[in-house]
Design a protein around this motif. Structure first.
Motif, PDB file in Angstrom:
ATOM      1  N   PRO A  67     -12.858  12.426  -6.185  1.00  0.00           N
ATOM      2  CA  PRO A  67     -13.222  13.172  -4.962  1.00  0.00           C
ATOM      3  C   PRO A  67     -14.706  13.114  -4.647  1.00  0.00           C
ATOM      4  O   PRO A  67     -15.113  13.469  -3.533  1.00  0.00           O
ATOM      5  CB  PRO A  67     -12.774  14.602  -5.275  1.00  0.00           C
ATOM      6  N   PHE A  68     -15.526  12.663  -5.590  1.00  0.00           N
ATOM      7  CA  PHE A  68     -16.961  12.598  -5.358  1.00  0.00           C
ATOM      8  C   PHE A  68     -17.308  11.636  -4.221  1.00  0.00           C
ATOM      9  O   PHE A  68     -18.309  11.831  -3.510  1.00  0.00           O
ATOM     10  CB  PHE A  68     -17.665  12.170  -6.649  1.00  0.00           C
ATOM     11  N   TYR A  69     -16.493  10.589  -4.020  1.00  0.00           N
ATOM     12  CA  TYR A  69     -16.785   9.588  -2.988  1.00  0.00           C
ATOM     13  C   TYR A  69     -16.460  10.071  -1.570  1.00  0.00           C
ATOM     14  O   TYR A  69     -16.927   9.467  -0.606  1.00  0.00           O
ATOM     15  CB  TYR A  69     -16.030   8.299  -3.290  1.00  0.00           C
ATOM     16  N   GLN A  70     -15.638  11.068  -1.424  1.00  0.00           N
ATOM     17  CA  GLN A  70     -15.317  11.648  -0.109  1.00  0.00           C
ATOM     18  C   GLN A  70     -14.868  10.565   0.883  1.00  0.00           C
ATOM     19  O   GLN A  70     -15.451  10.373   1.957  1.00  0.00           O
ATOM     20  CB  GLN A  70     -16.527  12.395   0.456  1.00  0.00           C
ATOM     21  N   TRP A  71     -13.804   9.871   0.527  1.00  0.00           N
ATOM     22  CA  TRP A  71     -13.320   8.790   1.380  1.00  0.00           C
ATOM     23  C   TRP A  71     -12.822   9.293   2.734  1.00  0.00           C
ATOM     24  O   TRP A  71     -12.739   8.512   3.693  1.00  0.00           O
ATOM     25  CB  TRP A  71     -12.209   8.027   0.665  1.00  0.00           C
ATOM     26  N   ASP A  72     -12.490  10.562   2.828  1.00  0.00           N
ATOM     27  CA  ASP A  72     -12.039  11.078   4.119  1.00  0.00           C
ATOM     28  C   ASP A  72     -13.165  11.110   5.149  1.00  0.00           C
ATOM     29  O   ASP A  72     -12.919  11.118   6.364  1.00  0.00           O
ATOM     30  CB  ASP A  72     -11.438  12.471   3.944  1.00  0.00           C
ATOM     31  N   ARG A  73     -14.427  11.113   4.691  1.00  0.00           N
ATOM     32  CA  ARG A  73     -15.565  11.107   5.615  1.00  0.00           C
ATOM     33  C   ARG A  73     -16.018   9.682   5.958  1.00  0.00           C
ATOM     34  O   ARG A  73     -16.826   9.498   6.876  1.00  0.00           O
ATOM     35  CB  ARG A  73     -16.743  11.862   4.991  1.00  0.00           C
ATOM     36  N   PHE A  74     -15.514   8.696   5.247  1.00  0.00           N
ATOM     37  CA  PHE A  74     -15.937   7.307   5.470  1.00  0.00           C
ATOM     38  C   PHE A  74     -15.601   6.818   6.880  1.00  0.00           C
ATOM     39  O   PHE A  74     -16.468   6.251   7.554  1.00  0.00           O
ATOM     40  CB  PHE A  74     -15.306   6.406   4.402  1.00  0.00           C
ATOM     41  N   PRO A  75     -14.362   6.989   7.375  1.00  0.00           N
ATOM     42  CA  PRO A  75     -14.068   6.509   8.740  1.00  0.00           C
ATOM     43  C   PRO A  75     -14.899   7.208   9.816  1.00  0.00           C
ATOM     44  O   PRO A  75     -15.189   6.612  10.859  1.00  0.00           O
ATOM     45  CB  PRO A  75     -12.568   6.806   8.903  1.00  0.00           C
ATOM     46  N   TYR A  76     -15.284   8.455   9.562  1.00  0.00           N
ATOM     47  CA  TYR A  76     -16.060   9.184  10.569  1.00  0.00           C
ATOM     48  C   TYR A  76     -17.434   8.546  10.766  1.00  0.00           C
ATOM     49  O   TYR A  76     -17.917   8.434  11.908  1.00  0.00           O
ATOM     50  CB  TYR A  76     -16.198  10.642  10.139  1.00  0.00           C
ATOM     51  N   ILE A 272     -24.083  12.365   1.896  1.00  0.00           N
ATOM     52  CA  ILE A 272     -24.944  11.261   1.492  1.00  0.00           C
ATOM     53  C   ILE A 272     -24.154  10.157   0.804  1.00  0.00           C
ATOM     54  O   ILE A 272     -24.418   8.965   1.003  1.00  0.00           O
ATOM     55  CB  ILE A 272     -26.086  11.783   0.578  1.00  0.00           C
ATOM     56  N   VAL A 273     -23.149  10.506   0.003  1.00  0.00           N
ATOM     57  CA  VAL A 273     -22.360   9.490  -0.701  1.00  0.00           C
ATOM     58  C   VAL A 273     -21.518   8.663   0.269  1.00  0.00           C
ATOM     59  O   VAL A 273     -21.555   7.424   0.223  1.00  0.00           O
ATOM     60  CB  VAL A 273     -21.495  10.140  -1.799  1.00  0.00           C
ATOM     61  N   PRO A 274     -20.735   9.263   1.175  1.00  0.00           N
ATOM     62  CA  PRO A 274     -20.003   8.419   2.127  1.00  0.00           C
ATOM     63  C   PRO A 274     -20.924   7.615   3.040  1.00  0.00           C
ATOM     64  O   PRO A 274     -20.576   6.502   3.446  1.00  0.00           O
ATOM     65  CB  PRO A 274     -19.161   9.421   2.926  1.00  0.00           C
ATOM     66  N   LEU A 275     -22.117   8.126   3.354  1.00  0.00           N
ATOM     67  CA  LEU A 275     -23.057   7.346   4.147  1.00  0.00           C
ATOM     68  C   LEU A 275     -23.534   6.107   3.381  1.00  0.00           C
ATOM     69  O   LEU A 275     -23.650   5.016   3.947  1.00  0.00           O
ATOM     70  CB  LEU A 275     -24.250   8.212   4.540  1.00  0.00           C
ATOM     71  N   LEU A 276     -23.797   6.273   2.094  1.00  0.00           N
ATOM     72  CA  LEU A 276     -24.180   5.116   1.278  1.00  0.00           C
ATOM     73  C   LEU A 276     -23.035   4.117   1.166  1.00  0.00           C
ATOM     74  O   LEU A 276     -23.250   2.895   1.153  1.00  0.00           O
ATOM     75  CB  LEU A 276     -24.622   5.577  -0.107  1.00  0.00           C
TER      76      LEU A 276
END
Length: 334
Positions: A67-76, A272-276
């Motif tokens: 869950p640290f990567y927060q893939w649900d925020r990646f498409p946004y 910050i993680v999904p942005l990276l």
């Protein structure tokens, strides 16, 4: 009654004679089409393959489930306007710097092979200097160049100036980034081009000279096209490094892809993680496109040097499907 000598006479039935078994003719070997070739067993290869597959599966599982990567925020964030604007700036800086860097590298390589000792010395010193100084130092030095030289002039040394202009007006953030990257890229490209020229057989140079061709024509039509076979893979490595090196222009106030990610990360620290990850994905896409272009450029310049050109990905796909269909037919026929 007398018996004839040497003749044995026996009464009664004769004993049965034993059947003599003679070897028959050897059986004919099976035709080659009916013979089955058993592959050699390689247990070490299978063990290493299994270990690698297990490690890859663990890495993929960790990336997908952590869950640290927060893939649900990646498409946004992937197609946000600010990210795309930064991507466009990255592409502009890369294209301009790659073109200017390659042009400068060709000039430096030719100067390195020039009969003039001054040109050879200047080319060597330039290459040595810019390969020794880190890129971030070059960018920061150019960014603060206006503090050292407020005005620049063109004229006679130690004499009158013909043109004078304000350096701060010309040194925009884009100009500083492109100039800094181009200067650094030219130093590395010069060695790549020089190595490609040296890889051309000396007989090609001698044959071109024997025909009485001008030196410019020799280089443009004979030497350089053959040198491109060696230059292309090496310079593409430099180009991929240049794409990643554009991330440093953030330190000269230019919001490229990495700068946009950094800016949005400071505004939304929870993402910050999904942005990276978004920046990583875009850099992977850019380098993959460059690798595909590299394949076709290498394939184009391999004509005449290879008996058979390497197959394209589409040809590999059709060949693999054909082999698979042939195996299925063979197994079905059995």
């Amino acid at each position: 009654m007398s018996e004839s000598p040497g003749v044995a006479v026996s009464s009664g039935s004769a004993p049965p004679t034993e059947a003599v078994t003679r070897p028959g003719p050897p059986s004919a070997p099976k035709p080659l089409a009916a013979q089955r070739v058993l592959p050699r067993l390689r247990p070490g290869r299978w063990i290493v393959t299994a270990v690698v597959l297990v490690l890859v599966a663990q890495i993929v599982h960790g990336l997908a489930t952590n869950p640290f990567y927060q893939w649900d925020r990646f498409p946004y964030w992937f197609l946000r306007p600010m990210i795309l604007e930064g991507l466009l700036i990255t592409l502009e800086v890369t294209v301009y710097s790659a073109a200017l860097g390659l042009f400068g590298g060709v000039l430096l390589a030719l100067a390195r092979r020039s009969p003039s000792p001054v040109l050879r010395a200047v080319s060597w010193v330039y290459t040595w200097l810019f390969r020794s100084v880190p890129l971030i130092v070059v960018l920061l030095f150019l960014y603060n160049f206006s503090a050292l030289y407020r005005t620049l002039s063109v004229g006679v040394p130690f004499g009158p100036a013909f043109f004078t202009f304000d350096e701060s007006r010309l040194a925009t953030d884009m100009a500083v980034a492109v100039i800094g990257l181009s200067l650094n890229e030219a130093a590395y490209a010069s060695e790549v081009v020089r190595g490609g020229i040296l890889s051309v057989d000396q007989g090609q140079h001698e044959a071109a000279s024997a025909l009485g061709l001008p030196r410019r024509y020799q280089f443009a039509k004979i030497v350089f096209p053959q040198a491109l076979r060696s230059i292309t893979p090496n310079y593409v490595n430099q180009l991929i490094g240049l794409i990643k090196g554009t991330s440093l222009v953030f330190y000269v106030s230019l919001l490229d892809l990495f700068g946009s990610v950094q800016s949005m990360g400071s505004t939304y620290p929870g993402d910050i993680v999904p942005l990276l990850l978004v920046a990583t994905a875009w850099y992977l896409i850019l380098t993959s496109v460059v690798s595909v272009i590299q394949f076709y450029v290498e394939r184009y310049y391999s004509r005449g040097a290879l008996r058979t050109l390497p197959p394209t990905p589409r040809q590999k796909l059709w060949t693999g499907l054909g082999d698979l269909r042939a195996r299925v037919r063979k197994e079905t026929a059995r």
